[in-house]
Design a protein around this motif. Structure first.
Motif, PDB file in Angstrom:
ATOM      1  N   PRO A 272     -14.947 -27.779 -25.205  1.00  0.00           N
ATOM      2  CA  PRO A 272     -13.943 -27.003 -25.935  1.00  0.00           C
ATOM      3  C   PRO A 272     -14.525 -26.477 -27.250  1.00  0.00           C
ATOM      4  O   PRO A 272     -15.290 -27.171 -27.932  1.00  0.00           O
ATOM      5  CB  PRO A 272     -12.823 -28.019 -26.181  1.00  0.00           C
ATOM      6  N   LEU A 273     -14.162 -25.253 -27.575  1.00  0.00           N
ATOM      7  CA  LEU A 273     -14.655 -24.657 -28.805  1.00  0.00           C
ATOM      8  C   LEU A 273     -14.006 -25.342 -29.999  1.00  0.00           C
ATOM      9  O   LEU A 273     -12.793 -25.517 -30.051  1.00  0.00           O
ATOM     10  CB  LEU A 273     -14.347 -23.160 -28.833  1.00  0.00           C
ATOM     11  N   SER A 274     -14.837 -25.743 -30.959  1.00  0.00           N
ATOM     12  CA  SER A 274     -14.358 -26.344 -32.200  1.00  0.00           C
ATOM     13  C   SER A 274     -14.764 -25.458 -33.363  1.00  0.00           C
ATOM     14  O   SER A 274     -15.629 -24.581 -33.229  1.00  0.00           O
ATOM     15  CB  SER A 274     -14.956 -27.737 -32.389  1.00  0.00           C
ATOM     16  N   ARG A 275     -14.159 -25.688 -34.504  1.00  0.00           N
ATOM     17  CA  ARG A 275     -14.537 -24.927 -35.691  1.00  0.00           C
ATOM     18  C   ARG A 275     -15.990 -25.199 -36.052  1.00  0.00           C
ATOM     19  O   ARG A 275     -16.708 -24.292 -36.489  1.00  0.00           O
ATOM     20  CB  ARG A 275     -13.620 -25.297 -36.857  1.00  0.00           C
ATOM     21  N   GLU A 276     -16.449 -26.438 -35.847  1.00  0.00           N
ATOM     22  CA  GLU A 276     -17.836 -26.782 -36.186  1.00  0.00           C
ATOM     23  C   GLU A 276     -18.813 -25.994 -35.320  1.00  0.00           C
ATOM     24  O   GLU A 276     -19.822 -25.479 -35.811  1.00  0.00           O
ATOM     25  CB  GLU A 276     -18.063 -28.295 -35.998  1.00  0.00           C
ATOM     26  N   ARG A 277     -18.539 -25.902 -34.007  1.00  0.00           N
ATOM     27  CA  ARG A 277     -19.412 -25.130 -33.127  1.00  0.00           C
ATOM     28  C   ARG A 277     -19.388 -23.657 -33.490  1.00  0.00           C
ATOM     29  O   ARG A 277     -20.412 -22.969 -33.442  1.00  0.00           O
ATOM     30  CB  ARG A 277     -18.978 -25.301 -31.668  1.00  0.00           C
ATOM     31  N   LEU A 278     -18.215 -23.165 -33.833  1.00  0.00           N
ATOM     32  CA  LEU A 278     -18.074 -21.769 -34.227  1.00  0.00           C
ATOM     33  C   LEU A 278     -18.909 -21.469 -35.463  1.00  0.00           C
ATOM     34  O   LEU A 278     -19.656 -20.479 -35.508  1.00  0.00           O
ATOM     35  CB  LEU A 278     -16.600 -21.462 -34.483  1.00  0.00           C
ATOM     36  N   VAL A 279     -18.825 -22.321 -36.474  1.00  0.00           N
ATOM     37  CA  VAL A 279     -19.576 -22.115 -37.705  1.00  0.00           C
ATOM     38  C   VAL A 279     -21.078 -22.219 -37.449  1.00  0.00           C
ATOM     39  O   VAL A 279     -21.871 -21.427 -37.969  1.00  0.00           O
ATOM     40  CB  VAL A 279     -19.130 -23.122 -38.779  1.00  0.00           C
ATOM     41  N   ALA A 280     -21.488 -23.173 -36.615  1.00  0.00           N
ATOM     42  CA  ALA A 280     -22.914 -23.335 -36.313  1.00  0.00           C
ATOM     43  C   ALA A 280     -23.475 -22.096 -35.616  1.00  0.00           C
ATOM     44  O   ALA A 280     -24.578 -21.634 -35.936  1.00  0.00           O
ATOM     45  CB  ALA A 280     -23.130 -24.575 -35.441  1.00  0.00           C
ATOM     46  N   ALA A 281     -22.722 -21.544 -34.662  1.00  0.00           N
ATOM     47  CA  ALA A 281     -23.179 -20.335 -33.962  1.00  0.00           C
ATOM     48  C   ALA A 281     -23.247 -19.152 -34.916  1.00  0.00           C
ATOM     49  O   ALA A 281     -24.186 -18.339 -34.868  1.00  0.00           O
ATOM     50  CB  ALA A 281     -22.248 -20.026 -32.792  1.00  0.00           C
ATOM     51  N   ALA A 282     -22.265 -19.039 -35.807  1.00  0.00           N
ATOM     52  CA  ALA A 282     -22.263 -17.945 -36.781  1.00  0.00           C
ATOM     53  C   ALA A 282     -23.427 -18.083 -37.753  1.00  0.00           C
ATOM     54  O   ALA A 282     -24.053 -17.085 -38.137  1.00  0.00           O
ATOM     55  CB  ALA A 282     -20.935 -17.928 -37.536  1.00  0.00           C
ATOM     56  N   LEU A 283     -23.724 -19.312 -38.161  1.00  0.00           N
ATOM     57  CA  LEU A 283     -24.872 -19.544 -39.050  1.00  0.00           C
ATOM     58  C   LEU A 283     -26.166 -19.078 -38.392  1.00  0.00           C
ATOM     59  O   LEU A 283     -26.983 -18.405 -39.026  1.00  0.00           O
ATOM     60  CB  LEU A 283     -24.979 -21.036 -39.387  1.00  0.00           C
ATOM     61  N   GLU A 284     -26.352 -19.431 -37.135  1.00  0.00           N
ATOM     62  CA  GLU A 284     -27.585 -19.043 -36.445  1.00  0.00           C
ATOM     63  C   GLU A 284     -27.698 -17.526 -36.337  1.00  0.00           C
ATOM     64  O   GLU A 284     -28.779 -16.950 -36.540  1.00  0.00           O
ATOM     65  CB  GLU A 284     -27.631 -19.673 -35.058  1.00  0.00           C
ATOM     66  N   LEU A 285     -26.594 -16.872 -36.038  1.00  0.00           N
ATOM     67  CA  LEU A 285     -26.611 -15.420 -35.909  1.00  0.00           C
ATOM     68  C   LEU A 285     -26.894 -14.757 -37.253  1.00  0.00           C
ATOM     69  O   LEU A 285     -27.714 -13.830 -37.341  1.00  0.00           O
ATOM     70  CB  LEU A 285     -25.274 -14.942 -35.358  1.00  0.00           C
ATOM     71  N   ALA A 286     -26.231 -15.228 -38.320  1.00  0.00           N
ATOM     72  CA  ALA A 286     -26.452 -14.641 -39.645  1.00  0.00           C
ATOM     73  C   ALA A 286     -27.868 -14.911 -40.145  1.00  0.00           C
ATOM     74  O   ALA A 286     -28.479 -14.060 -40.796  1.00  0.00           O
ATOM     75  CB  ALA A 286     -25.431 -15.186 -40.637  1.00  0.00           C
ATOM     76  N   ASP A 287     -28.406 -16.097 -39.852  1.00  0.00           N
ATOM     77  CA  ASP A 287     -29.778 -16.401 -40.259  1.00  0.00           C
ATOM     78  C   ASP A 287     -30.768 -15.449 -39.599  1.00  0.00           C
ATOM     79  O   ASP A 287     -31.788 -15.082 -40.183  1.00  0.00           O
ATOM     80  CB  ASP A 287     -30.137 -17.842 -39.887  1.00  0.00           C
ATOM     81  N   ALA A 288     -30.472 -15.052 -38.375  1.00  0.00           N
ATOM     82  CA  ALA A 288     -31.381 -14.164 -37.637  1.00  0.00           C
ATOM     83  C   ALA A 288     -31.200 -12.703 -38.007  1.00  0.00           C
ATOM     84  O   ALA A 288     -32.173 -11.948 -38.097  1.00  0.00           O
ATOM     85  CB  ALA A 288     -31.177 -14.340 -36.133  1.00  0.00           C
ATOM     86  N   GLU A 289     -29.947 -12.275 -38.254  1.00  0.00           N
ATOM     87  CA  GLU A 289     -29.680 -10.847 -38.403  1.00  0.00           C
ATOM     88  C   GLU A 289     -28.991 -10.460 -39.696  1.00  0.00           C
ATOM     89  O   GLU A 289     -28.747  -9.280 -39.930  1.00  0.00           O
ATOM     90  CB  GLU A 289     -28.829 -10.368 -37.225  1.00  0.00           C
ATOM     91  N   GLY A 290     -28.651 -11.429 -40.549  1.00  0.00           N
ATOM     92  CA  GLY A 290     -27.958 -11.111 -41.789  1.00  0.00           C
ATOM     93  C   GLY A 290     -26.472 -10.908 -41.568  1.00  0.00           C
ATOM     94  O   GLY A 290     -25.986 -10.885 -40.429  1.00  0.00           O
ATOM     95  N   LEU A 291     -25.750 -10.726 -42.667  1.00  0.00           N
ATOM     96  CA  LEU A 291     -24.300 -10.573 -42.574  1.00  0.00           C
ATOM     97  C   LEU A 291     -23.901  -9.287 -41.852  1.00  0.00           C
ATOM     98  O   LEU A 291     -22.848  -9.228 -41.213  1.00  0.00           O
ATOM     99  CB  LEU A 291     -23.671 -10.593 -43.975  1.00  0.00           C
TER     100      LEU A 291
END
Length: 314
Positions: A95-114
């Motif tokens: 199940p999707l949790s806020r923690e998983r959501l934030v972790a995925a967003a962090l990885e994407l932003a680290d790779a491509e910026g905001l």
């Protein structure tokens, strides 16, 4: 010859590595940036490839770690084309949790910026619908706030040193470390009059002010000293981010860029209109290093605060 989309081919190769044991449970899989380098594809393609593996429950994002391989809980993992009741059946998606959501967003932003961070892109990376994300956050602004809080909470500051200068040095280097790991943070935290309200960012401010607690500075001077150092670290961190963006956009290193543009600089300086600049850069003895510049500027900033403390004490 196959017309298979590139992201499916990449997902198939990573799936093979997982099932063959090259990547074991708990191991980090290549990040989106690593995938773009290895396969020569765009960030969007890399994000889709990792999204396929998440959808298959082979990997998941871990806060502060990256995307890791999940332990195998089903049977029949050695074949993609098996038959029978078990073929195509895998473990239930987590199940999707806020923690998983934030972790995925962090990885994407680290790779491509905001600029590369959108709710749709995050949903693709997690293998869910975009609307699913809105059950956990109201929108991108709140997601970025949670990401900033998570980034600031990765590495503890530790106890406040008894000497104010040691404390300010440690705090400045800690903040630069946060920005170095997450270059987009310099832009997310850019506003001074509308600061991002997060517990971990406020804990950093509290820590810095405690470092100045034993000095004779007024409350306003302490807060200004904190904001001065914050602005200094943030300014250089933005320069770091711009440098990294330039490397990604051009595909060439700083040295290669300078080599290509050196004739232009030489032509401008050849007229003799810049004698002081020529004197400090001639002979190739000067090479700008942002880490060295950071330390130089930090010490000069602290010298100024020390001078103010000495004047106040007198």
């Amino acid at each position: 010859m196959t017309n298979e989309p590139p992201y499916l081919a990449i997902a198939a190769e990573l799936r093979r590595r997982i099932r063959s044991g090259e990547l074991s449970p708990g191991d980090r899989v290549p990040s989106t940036r690593a995938v773009t380098r290895e396969w020569g594809v765009a960030m969007a393609t890399a994000t889709k490839a990792l999204g396929v593996l998440r959808q298959e429950s082979l990997v998941r994002p871990e806060p502060g770690v990256g995307t890791v391989v999940l332990a195998r809980t089903g049977r029949g993992t050695g074949s993609d084309t098996g038959s029978g009741a078990g073929s195509g059946a895998g473990p239930e998606p987590e199940p999707l949790s806020r923690e998983r959501l934030v972790a995925a967003a962090l990885e994407l932003a680290d790779a491509e910026g905001l600029n590369g961070l959108t709710m749709r892109r995050v949903a693709t990376a997690l293998g869910v619908s975009t609307m699913t994300l809105y059950r956990h956050v109201p929108g991108k602004a709140e997601l970025v706030r949670l990401m900033a809080d998570a980034a600031c909470g990765e590495v503890p500051l530790g106890p406040v040193p008894p000497e104010w200068r040691v404390g300010l040095e440690r705090g400045a280097r800690w903040l630069r470390g946060v920005y170095s790991r997450h270059r987009w943070m310099a832009h997310a935290m850019a506003s001074f009059t509308r600061p991002v309200a997060t517990r971990n960012a406020m804990a950093y401010t509290e820590w810095v002010l405690r470092s100045l607690r034993g000095t004779p500075l007024t409350h306003t001077e302490k807060l200004h000293a904190h904001l001065l150092i914050f602005a200094y670290v943030q300014g250089l961190s933005m320069a770091d981010d711009l440098e990294e963006q330039a490397r990604q956009d051009t595909g060439i290193s700083d040295g290669e860029w300078m080599e290509q543009n050196e004739p232009r600089f030489d032509a401008i300086q050849a007229g003799g209109s810049y004698p002081e600049l020529n004197s400090v850069t001639s002979g190739g003895g000067f090479g700008l290093d942002l880490d060295a510049l950071f330390e130089f500027g930090l010490q000069r900033t602290l010298d100024g605060i020390a001078s103010m403390i000495d004047e106040t004490s007198g």
